[in-house]
Enzyme design. Structure first.
Site, PDB file in Angstrom:
ATOM      1  N   SER A  16       6.084  -2.244   3.831  1.00 24.75           N
ATOM      2  CA  SER A  16       6.239  -2.111   5.242  1.00 24.75           C
ATOM      3  C   SER A  16       6.184  -0.909   5.921  1.00 24.75           C
ATOM      4  CB  SER A  16       7.648  -2.812   5.643  1.00 24.75           C
ATOM      5  OG  SER A  16       8.543  -1.864   5.263  1.00 24.75           O
ATOM      6  N   ASP A  49       2.810  -4.561   5.081  1.00 21.74           N
ATOM      7  CA  ASP A  49       3.445  -5.485   6.016  1.00 21.74           C
ATOM      8  C   ASP A  49       3.936  -4.834   7.236  1.00 21.74           C
ATOM      9  OD1 ASP A  49       4.472  -8.312   6.543  1.00 21.74           O
ATOM     10  OD2 ASP A  49       6.376  -7.248   6.234  1.00 21.74           O
ATOM     11  N   HIS A  50       3.585  -5.710   8.480  1.00 19.85           N
ATOM     12  CA  HIS A  50       4.415  -5.137   9.797  1.00 19.85           C
ATOM     13  C   HIS A  50       3.928  -3.838  10.361  1.00 19.85           C
ATOM     14  CE1 HIS A  50       6.657  -8.427  11.411  1.00 19.85           C
ATOM     15  NE2 HIS A  50       6.851  -8.791  10.373  1.00 19.85           N
ATOM     16  N   ASP A  71       0.569  -5.745  13.285  1.00 16.59           N
ATOM     17  CA  ASP A  71       1.499  -6.215  14.083  1.00 16.59           C
ATOM     18  C   ASP A  71       1.394  -5.820  15.471  1.00 16.59           C
ATOM     19  OD1 ASP A  71       3.636  -7.620  15.408  1.00 16.59           O
ATOM     20  OD2 ASP A  71       5.176  -6.773  14.069  1.00 16.59           O
ATOM     21  N   THR A 196      15.251  -9.291   2.375  1.00 21.61           N
ATOM     22  CA  THR A 196      16.557  -9.142   2.322  1.00 21.61           C
ATOM     23  C   THR A 196      17.418  -9.629   1.461  1.00 21.61           C
ATOM     24  OG1 THR A 196      16.532  -8.640   4.847  1.00 21.61           O
ATOM     25  CG2 THR A 196      18.641  -8.996   3.986  1.00 21.61           C
TER      26      THR A 196
END
Length: 244
Positions: A16, A49-50, A71, A196
């Protein structure tokens, strides 16, 4: 990777933008992940990611990462479409797969937003206008949930699957009960993001190891406990998601 090999299933390693910020640079963690992927006995994809920063997307592609999520969901709809379409065009010219997000899936601070939903018509139009290869949709999850009480709109997932010609992505999957995750896959989800939940498994194992031996100071000994816990949970989840 160890969990995927144990389950004999493909897996995605995601890096990320927050991860990059924590390490202070993309290259070290990206190159390590790519090396792990090449050595695996199962198919392993490395994915950014993101990423909200186009420069980070471009760096990832130059390093050899073959899949990115750009994103632009914080922008208004028109700006989101324009920015995503341009990044997608650039990535496709280099053979890289692009995931995107229409509107917010859920607060990244862990706030559960059960009212957030993606409209199938809007999703289909967004994919057509941007050319993305996968779409993250809002169907009842939220990022960074530590409890498994998210309620998914399974009928909406089926509607989105019918309307959208590219794979659907479920972000915030850590908050979804196991059987609901399996049901979501059955209704059409193709990529399931779980972070998470694995962080919790890692942290608990490290806590337990340190509590059992307060004198331990070699980080390899207690971090191995966390790594083994993650591998076991990854294997279990991959079997679950693949219907085994």
């Amino acid at each position: 990777m160890a969990g995927a090999e144990a389950a004999e299933a493909p897996v995605v390693l995601q890096i990320s933008e927050n991860c990059v910020r924590y390490h202070g640079a993309l290259a070290p963690v990206a190159l390590a992940s790519l090396a792990v992927a090449r050595a695996a006995a199962v198919p392993v994809a490395v994915h950014l990611d993101h990423a909200t920063d186009r420069a980070l997307v471009e760096e990832a592609v130059h390093l050899g990462i073959g899949s990115v999520m750009y994103d632009a969901s914080a922008l208004d709809d028109a700006a989101n479409v324009a920015a995503t379409a341009e990044v997608t065009r650039w990535c496709h010219e280099r053979g890289v797969w692009v995931e995107a997000e229409l509107g917010e899936v859920g607060g990244k601070d862990g706030v559960h937003a059960p009212g957030a939903r993606t409209d199938p018509g809007d999703a289909a139009a967004y994919v057509a206008e941007t050319g993305v290869d996968a779409l993250a949709v809002a169907v009842g999850t939220s990022h960074a949930m530590t409890t498994k009480d998210a309620v998914l709109d399974l009928d909406l997932i089926a509607e989105l699957r019918a309307a959208v010609p590219v794979p659907l992505v479920l972000h915030g999957s850590s908050g979804v009960p196991d059987e609901t995750l399996r049901a979501a896959v059955g209704r059409g989800m193709k990529k399931i993001n779980i972070a998470t939940h694995l962080n919790k498994a890692f942290t608990q194992a490290v806590r337990d190891r340190l509590a059992a031996d307060p004198a331990v100071v070699d980080s390899r000994k207690y971090l191995k406990a966390g790594r083994d816990a993650v591998a076991g949970e990854v294997a279990r989840l991959l079997r679950l998601l693949n219907g085994r």
